[in-house]
Design an enzyme around this catalytic site. Structure first.
Site, PDB file in Angstrom:
ATOM      1  N   HIS A  99       0.810  -1.225   0.000  1.00 38.74           N
ATOM      2  CA  HIS A  99       0.000   0.000   0.000  1.00 38.74           C
ATOM      3  C   HIS A  99       0.843   1.274   0.000  1.00 38.74           C
ATOM      4  O   HIS A  99       0.337   2.353   0.324  1.00 38.74           O
ATOM      5  CB  HIS A  99      -1.001  -0.026   1.152  1.00 38.74           C
ATOM      6  CG  HIS A  99      -2.244  -0.777   0.764  1.00 38.74           C
ATOM      7  ND1 HIS A  99      -2.197  -2.085   0.358  1.00 38.74           N
ATOM      8  CD2 HIS A  99      -3.538  -0.401   0.673  1.00 38.74           C
ATOM      9  CE1 HIS A  99      -3.420  -2.487   0.046  1.00 38.74           C
ATOM     10  NE2 HIS A  99      -4.249  -1.480   0.226  1.00 38.74           N
ATOM     11  N   ASP A 163      -6.475   5.111   9.596  1.00 40.33           N
ATOM     12  CA  ASP A 163      -7.874   5.207   9.153  1.00 40.33           C
ATOM     13  C   ASP A 163      -8.319   3.928   8.459  1.00 40.33           C
ATOM     14  O   ASP A 163      -9.487   3.563   8.485  1.00 40.33           O
ATOM     15  CB  ASP A 163      -8.034   6.344   8.132  1.00 40.33           C
ATOM     16  CG  ASP A 163      -7.784   7.691   8.760  1.00 40.33           C
ATOM     17  OD1 ASP A 163      -8.026   7.828   9.965  1.00 40.33           O
ATOM     18  OD2 ASP A 163      -7.333   8.599   8.039  1.00 40.33           O
ATOM     19  N   GLU A 276     -10.432  14.268  13.871  1.00 41.56           N
ATOM     20  CA  GLU A 276      -9.904  14.495  12.522  1.00 41.56           C
ATOM     21  C   GLU A 276     -10.644  15.668  11.899  1.00 41.56           C
ATOM     22  O   GLU A 276     -11.486  16.302  12.533  1.00 41.56           O
ATOM     23  CB  GLU A 276     -10.040  13.229  11.645  1.00 41.56           C
ATOM     24  CG  GLU A 276      -9.014  12.157  11.987  1.00 41.56           C
ATOM     25  CD  GLU A 276      -8.737  11.171  10.872  1.00 41.56           C
ATOM     26  OE1 GLU A 276      -9.237  11.356   9.745  1.00 41.56           O
ATOM     27  OE2 GLU A 276      -8.004  10.195  11.145  1.00 41.56           O
TER      28      GLU A 276
HETATM   29  C1  LIG Z   1      -5.831   3.189   1.352  1.00 41.56           C
HETATM   30  C2  LIG Z   1      -4.700   3.610   2.254  1.00 41.56           C
HETATM   31  C3  LIG Z   1      -4.981   4.178   3.475  1.00 41.56           C
HETATM   32  C4  LIG Z   1      -3.945   4.575   4.323  1.00 41.56           C
HETATM   33  N1  LIG Z   1      -4.249   5.129   5.524  1.00 41.56           N
HETATM   34  C5  LIG Z   1      -3.255   5.516   6.341  1.00 41.56           C
HETATM   35  C6  LIG Z   1      -3.548   6.098   7.603  1.00 41.56           C
HETATM   36  O1  LIG Z   1      -4.697   6.303   7.970  1.00 41.56           O
HETATM   37  N2  LIG Z   1      -2.499   6.454   8.405  1.00 41.56           N
HETATM   38  C7  LIG Z   1      -1.200   6.228   8.045  1.00 41.56           C
HETATM   39  O2  LIG Z   1      -0.305   6.534   8.835  1.00 41.56           O
HETATM   40  N3  LIG Z   1      -0.901   5.695   6.846  1.00 41.56           N
HETATM   41  C8  LIG Z   1      -1.894   5.353   5.995  1.00 41.56           C
HETATM   42  N4  LIG Z   1      -1.590   4.810   4.783  1.00 41.56           N
HETATM   43  C9  LIG Z   1      -0.176   4.695   4.392  1.00 41.56           C
HETATM   44  C10 LIG Z   1       0.435   3.417   4.912  1.00 41.56           C
HETATM   45  O3  LIG Z   1       0.799   3.564   6.274  1.00 41.56           O
HETATM   46  C11 LIG Z   1       1.678   3.131   4.112  1.00 41.56           C
HETATM   47  O4  LIG Z   1       1.282   2.875   2.792  1.00 41.56           O
HETATM   48  C12 LIG Z   1       2.500   1.994   4.636  1.00 41.56           C
HETATM   49  O5  LIG Z   1       3.491   1.784   3.683  1.00 41.56           O
HETATM   50  C13 LIG Z   1       1.761   0.732   4.977  1.00 41.56           C
HETATM   51  O6  LIG Z   1       1.427  -0.028   3.863  1.00 41.56           O
HETATM   52  P1  LIG Z   1       1.873  -1.572   3.757  1.00 41.56           P
HETATM   53  O7  LIG Z   1       1.669  -2.266   5.032  1.00 41.56           O
HETATM   54  O8  LIG Z   1       1.195  -2.098   2.556  1.00 41.56           O
HETATM   55  O9  LIG Z   1       3.420  -1.442   3.549  1.00 41.56           O
HETATM   56  P2  LIG Z   1       4.301  -1.522   2.180  1.00 41.56           P
HETATM   57  O10 LIG Z   1       3.757  -0.514   1.281  1.00 41.56           O
HETATM   58  O11 LIG Z   1       4.236  -2.934   1.708  1.00 41.56           O
HETATM   59  O12 LIG Z   1       5.691  -1.156   2.744  1.00 41.56           O
HETATM   60  C14 LIG Z   1       5.988   0.175   3.124  1.00 41.56           C
HETATM   61  C15 LIG Z   1       7.460   0.325   3.476  1.00 41.56           C
HETATM   62  O13 LIG Z   1       7.725  -0.342   4.690  1.00 41.56           O
HETATM   63  C16 LIG Z   1       8.645  -1.387   4.478  1.00 41.56           C
HETATM   64  N5  LIG Z   1       8.169  -2.540   5.234  1.00 41.56           N
HETATM   65  C17 LIG Z   1       7.013  -3.210   5.089  1.00 41.56           C
HETATM   66  N6  LIG Z   1       6.934  -4.184   5.996  1.00 41.56           N
HETATM   67  C18 LIG Z   1       8.052  -4.123   6.736  1.00 41.56           C
HETATM   68  C19 LIG Z   1       8.556  -4.858   7.829  1.00 41.56           C
HETATM   69  N7  LIG Z   1       7.920  -5.908   8.345  1.00 41.56           N
HETATM   70  N8  LIG Z   1       9.751  -4.495   8.342  1.00 41.56           N
HETATM   71  C20 LIG Z   1      10.443  -3.449   7.840  1.00 41.56           C
HETATM   72  N9  LIG Z   1      10.024  -2.735   6.794  1.00 41.56           N
HETATM   73  C21 LIG Z   1       8.839  -3.061   6.254  1.00 41.56           C
HETATM   74  C22 LIG Z   1       8.630  -1.640   2.988  1.00 41.56           C
HETATM   75  O14 LIG Z   1       9.820  -2.198   2.510  1.00 41.56           O
HETATM   76  C23 LIG Z   1       8.400  -0.267   2.443  1.00 41.56           C
HETATM   77  O15 LIG Z   1       9.580   0.469   2.408  1.00 41.56           O
HETATM   78  C24 LIG Z   1      -2.601   4.421   3.906  1.00 41.56           C
HETATM   79  C25 LIG Z   1      -2.312   3.870   2.647  1.00 41.56           C
HETATM   80  C26 LIG Z   1      -3.351   3.475   1.837  1.00 41.56           C
HETATM   81  C27 LIG Z   1      -3.032   2.938   0.477  1.00 41.56           C
END
Ligand SMILES: Cc1cc2nc3c(=O)[nH]c(=O)nc-3n(C[C@H](O)[C@H](O)[C@H](O)COP(=O)(O)OP(=O)(O)OC[C@H]3O[C@@H](n4cnc5c(N)ncnc54)[C@H](O)[C@@H]3O)c2cc1C
Length: 512
Positions: A99, A163, A276
């Protein structure tokens, strides 16, 4: 010397993995043999490569040489060790749930570790009690939605959320994890007791504020640069049963922020547990965030207010209801809060919903024909009125292209641990502004242009914004982003990931 009977097969597997990985990779990034235990879990087929070459943003596309579907933490450790021991180390990115919106979870010509295979093992969330502390030990691969369901089943809950809950624990803890509870409890990274981390050397280390605190502080908000989070110990509290969820509209920016800040400065849970704000611009249809809350009969009046004022500011707060609370008293408390507020009279609505319904208010919708040119900013409170005029009115309203929710609410610095890697403005109160644009495959550029115009305006006006989920691509931009934290950040990188293996998609130590 006696030979192990498995040696020939072992050798063949090593050669096969090396062959597959080397022949499909366009660079010589993966030139070292990978451990035979990973052979069946490393995929180089087009479907696997494609799945790891895009993310929620759908704008950046970057192909890895292989995707690892680990079935254990040892698999990840083996992979990191083989890169570390290779004369030409290859990049490794963890894909929590994909994400990111700017390719932060990708690894061009390297290996993406897709954590979803670890979620198949259903034992990733364990609730525990120790010395009067309630907490959950949660795998870094787990999604917050599953943390909610597992903890709620025991009448418990983390205190700080995002969120949207289809995000991984490791992914949000690598950024900060913010939502309406942050003003009261801090971001998610402020609510972790302990971590298990695989460093860039392949070592599995347990860390906390008392034990290996440097690593603990680095990893939280550390953009995946120092280690892979395989377990997080997350603080729990008794879960509320219901939530009184209210929204009120403001036509005047100063009134809106004054009332938001009254709640944040008070910081007391007896006033609100969540705060918010949402902005509505006069550009066509209201987003679902508005239509799903208000009664359809109210919408024409709301739209007419937006037409009149250009921007309508919506303050959103909740009050939690615990088993021992009396509903009518919560209502009275909220009426008391809103009594002194300067919202548009009559344009206030409230409803009781279950705690789980409230936390799952943002649905999990994915559409491959959409792109998401998002921009998330932190803005110092002292310049927030300049931001309103120069950005919200003079750029966003005038360009009239904004689609998707625009979130806008204050946070307070003292709830953030300054030792952690996350960067925030240098003021007691700062705002978060999230422009969550949705666009088509071919027209995201106009939103990107608007995002850049916002940054340019802030630079020229001397507004010291900080990007959340930053998308910088040069070392100079990152040095500026981290400011006074840069030296520590760089030193810790040299200590925990000296060969720059981890999270190349962030483009900090690996360039474009
Ligand atoms: C629809 C949507 C809603 C969102 N809402 C919010 C919100 O309300 N508040 C907020 O703060 N953020 C929000 N986000 C952003 C979100 O926190 C970031 O996209 C974050 O990257 C989490 O997504 P992911 O778990 O898919 O991680 P990825 O996108 O898969 O990874 C994000 C980063 O973290 C690293 N990573 C992932 N897992 C690990 C791990 N286990 N150890 C070390 N590094 C790791 C990855 O290599 C990459 O660099 C939202 C994003 C989307 C798309």
């Amino acid at each position: 010397m006696a030979k192990s009977p498995s040696t020939p097969i072992h050798l063949i597997v090593v050669l096969l993995v090396t062959y597959f990985v080397c022949t499909m990779g366009k660079s010589n990034a993966l030139t070292c043999p990978l451990p035979p235990e990973l052979a069946a879990k490393l995929h180089v087929d087009p479907a696997a490569i494609d799945s790891a070459s895009t993310d929620y943003g759908n704008i950046v596309h970057s192909k890895p040489a292989a995707v690892l579907y680990p079935s254990s933490i040892e698999d990840i450790q083996r992979l990191v060790k083989s890169s570390y021991n290779c004369p030409i180390p290859f990049g490794i990115s963890v894909r929590g749930n994909g994400h990111s919106v700017d390719g932060q979870d990708m690894a061009r010509d390297g290996v993406v570790v897709d954590m979803k295979s670890l979620r198949e093992n259903k034992t990733g969330i364990k609730i525990r009690v120790s010395k009067n502390h309630l907490f959950a030990d949660v795998g870094g691969e787990q999604l917050w939605i599953d943390v909610l369901h597992t903890t709620a089943a025991q009448g418990l809950s983390p205190v700080s959320w995002t969120d949207f809950l289809y995000l991984s624990v490791g992914g949000t803890l690598s950024n900060a994890g913010i939502s309406g509870q942050t003003f009261l409890h801090g971001p998610q990274i402020s609510n972790v007791y302990e971590l298990d981390v695989i460093t860039g050397k392949g070592e599995l280390v347990t860390c906390s504020k008392r034990n290996n605190s440097d690593l603990f502080d680095s990893v939280l908000g550390g953009l995946g640069q120092f280690g892979i989070i395989t377990r997080a110990r997350i603080a729990l509290r008794p879960a509320p049963t219901k939530v009184r969820w209210s929204r009120a509209f403001y036509s005047n920016f100063s009134d809106f922020i004054r009332d938001q800040e009254r709640i944040v400065r008070g910081g007391q849970r007896d006033v609100a547990n969540y705060l918010e704000g949402l902005l509505m611009f006069d550009n066509g249809t209201p987003t679902e965030w508005i239509t799903s809350f208000f009664h359809p009969t109210q919408l024409p009046q709301i739209m007419s207010l937006v037409k009149t004022y250009g921007i309508l500011y919506c303050l959103e707060l909740t009050k939690y209801h615990f088993i021992e609370d009396i509903e009518s008293e919560i209502d009275q408390d909220l009426q008391q809060v809103f009594k002194d507020f300067a919202h548009v009279p009559g344009f206030i609505d409230a409803k009781f919903v279950s705690y789980q319904e409230f936390l799952t208010r943002v649905p999990n919708v994915e559409n491959e024909s959409q792109t998401h040119p998002w921009q998330n900013l932190f803005i110092p409170q002292s310049r927030i009125s300049d931001f309103n005029v120069g950005v919200l009115r003079d750029i966003v309203l005038k360009r009239n292209i904004t689609t998707g929710p625009v979130l806008f609410y204050p946070l307070n610095r003292h709830k953030w641990d300054a030792e952690l890697s996350a960067v925030i403005p240098d003021e007691d109160i700062f705002y978060t502004a999230s422009f969550l644009h949705t666009s088509g495959i071919d027209n995201w550029q106009v939103y990107d242009d608007q995002n850049k115009a916002v940054i340019k305006f802030c630079e020229e006006a001397g507004i010291k914004i900080v990007k959340y989920l930053a998308d910088y691509t040069t070392i100079e931009e990152w040095i500026k982003h981290f400011g006074s934290k840069w030296t520590t950040f760089r030193e810790r990188k040299a200590q925990y990931d000296p060969k720059n293996i981890l999270s190349p998609g962030q483009k900090i130590f690996n360039g474009v």
